[in-house]
Motif scaffolding. Structure first.
Motif, short mmCIF file in Angstrom:
data_model
loop_
_atom_site.label_atom_id
_atom_site.label_comp_id
_atom_site.label_asym_id
_atom_site.label_seq_id
_atom_site.Cartn_x
_atom_site.Cartn_y
_atom_site.Cartn_z
N ARG A 109 0.79 -1.24 -0.07
CA ARG A 109 0.02 -0.11 -0.01
C ARG A 109 0.89 1.36 0.03
NH1 ARG A 109 -3.00 -2.95 3.90
NH2 ARG A 109 -1.94 -1.27 5.76
N GLU A 110 1.94 1.27 0.73
CA GLU A 110 2.75 2.60 0.86
C GLU A 110 3.43 2.70 -0.37
OE1 GLU A 110 4.61 5.72 2.72
OE2 GLU A 110 2.78 4.44 3.33
N ALA A 111 4.01 1.44 -1.14
CA ALA A 111 4.48 1.84 -2.31
C ALA A 111 3.61 2.42 -3.37
CB ALA A 111 5.10 0.21 -2.93
N GLU A 112 2.36 1.95 -3.56
CA GLU A 112 1.31 2.11 -4.36
C GLU A 112 1.14 3.69 -4.15
OE1 GLU A 112 -1.97 -0.20 -3.75
OE2 GLU A 112 -1.17 -2.08 -4.99
N GLN A 116 1.73 6.91 -6.97
CA GLN A 116 0.81 7.84 -7.24
C GLN A 116 1.45 9.43 -6.91
OE1 GLN A 116 -2.64 6.71 -5.12
NE2 GLN A 116 -3.21 4.97 -6.34
N LEU A 117 1.88 9.52 -6.04
CA LEU A 117 2.58 10.97 -5.77
C LEU A 117 3.52 11.25 -6.51
CD1 LEU A 117 2.62 10.81 -1.78
CD2 LEU A 117 1.09 12.30 -3.37
N ARG A 118 4.40 10.56 -6.87
CA ARG A 118 5.35 10.80 -7.79
C ARG A 118 5.03 10.81 -9.26
NH1 ARG A 118 10.44 10.27 -5.71
NH2 ARG A 118 11.61 10.44 -7.68
N GLU A 119 3.79 10.18 -9.74
CA GLU A 119 3.32 10.35 -11.03
C GLU A 119 2.49 11.62 -10.99
OE1 GLU A 119 0.78 6.71 -11.56
OE2 GLU A 119 2.43 5.63 -12.58
N PRO A 124 10.16 10.90 -12.12
CA PRO A 124 10.42 9.34 -12.40
C PRO A 124 10.07 8.81 -11.04
CG PRO A 124 12.58 10.52 -12.31
CD PRO A 124 11.31 11.60 -12.11
N LEU A 125 9.76 7.22 -11.16
CA LEU A 125 9.50 6.62 -10.23
C LEU A 125 10.79 6.16 -9.21
CD1 LEU A 125 7.34 3.75 -11.76
CD2 LEU A 125 6.52 5.90 -10.75
N ILE A 126 11.95 5.94 -10.03
CA ILE A 126 12.99 5.91 -9.25
C ILE A 126 14.18 6.97 -9.70
CG2 ILE A 126 15.04 4.40 -8.50
CD1 ILE A 126 13.23 2.10 -8.58
N ASP A 127 14.79 7.70 -8.90
CA ASP A 127 15.96 8.77 -9.25
C ASP A 127 16.98 7.91 -9.79
OD1 ASP A 127 14.33 10.87 -8.52
OD2 ASP A 127 15.12 10.85 -6.61
N GLU A 128 17.61 8.72 -10.67
CA GLU A 128 19.01 7.96 -11.22
C GLU A 128 19.91 7.68 -10.07
OE1 GLU A 128 22.46 9.55 -14.13
OE2 GLU A 128 20.34 10.33 -14.37
N ASN A 129 19.95 8.78 -9.30
CA ASN A 129 20.80 8.61 -8.17
C ASN A 129 19.82 8.31 -6.67
OD1 ASN A 129 23.14 9.40 -9.31
ND2 ASN A 129 22.77 11.52 -9.15
N TYR A 130 19.69 6.96 -6.57
CA TYR A 130 18.87 6.63 -5.54
C TYR A 130 19.45 6.85 -4.27
CZ TYR A 130 16.07 3.34 -2.61
OH TYR A 130 15.09 2.96 -1.81
N TYR A 131 20.92 7.08 -4.24
CA TYR A 131 21.37 7.37 -2.87
C TYR A 131 21.96 8.90 -3.26
CZ TYR A 131 21.08 3.10 -1.02
OH TYR A 131 20.48 1.72 -0.36
#
Length: 144
Positions: A109-112, A116-119, A124-131
């Motif tokens: 649920r938290e991932a969904e 939705q917030l990022r969309e 992007p769903l995952i940033d190029e630089n995750y860290y």
């Protein structure tokens, strides 16, 4: 089911061809150790006509709860009601309402929600630089 038979290989035909055998000694008994006399451990009931009658003769529907047929049926029904019905209903309800083990449902649920917030923000769903690259400490050439 028949597709599993080749798995047994050569052992399956051998099991069918050699039935279990019972070995009985054919030698003559020596002394008292080999006597063939059969003794009864318990004396038999007196055959005067007043011997003990089996509960199954008195009550063919004997369930093992009581010697009285009415009480036996009643105890059997109560025992099965509590043993089967209540155990299955209450046990099933308990298992159904157990908390989320490992918080798997919450994580989904938290991932969904994050997706939705990022969309909505057109990110992007995952940033190029995750860290954060500024926080990563790399080994120098001398340390390697």
């Amino acid at each position: 089911m028949l597709s599993r038979l080749p798995r047994f290989g050569r052992t399956f035909p051998r099991l069918l061809s050699d039935p279990p055998a019972r070995f009985v000694s054919q030698s003559k008994p020596i002394g008292a150790a080999g006597s063939t006399a059969v003794t009864e451990l318990h004396p038999g009931a007196e055959q005067t006509g007043h011997g003990e009658v089996s509960r199954y003769v008195k009550n063919p529907d004997y369930h093992g709860f009581s010697s009285d047929p009415e009480v036996d049926v009643w105890n059997m029904r109560v025992g099965f009601f509590f043993g089967i019905s209540v155990a299955l209903v209450i046990g099933g309800t308990f298992i159904h309402y157990l908390p989320d083990h490992g918080m798997r449902q919450w994580a989904r649920r938290e991932a969904e929600r994050v997706i939705q917030l990022r969309e909505m923000k057109n990110l992007p769903l995952i940033d190029e630089n995750y860290y954060d690259p500024n926080k990563i400490v790399l080994a120098t050439a001398e340390e390697v």
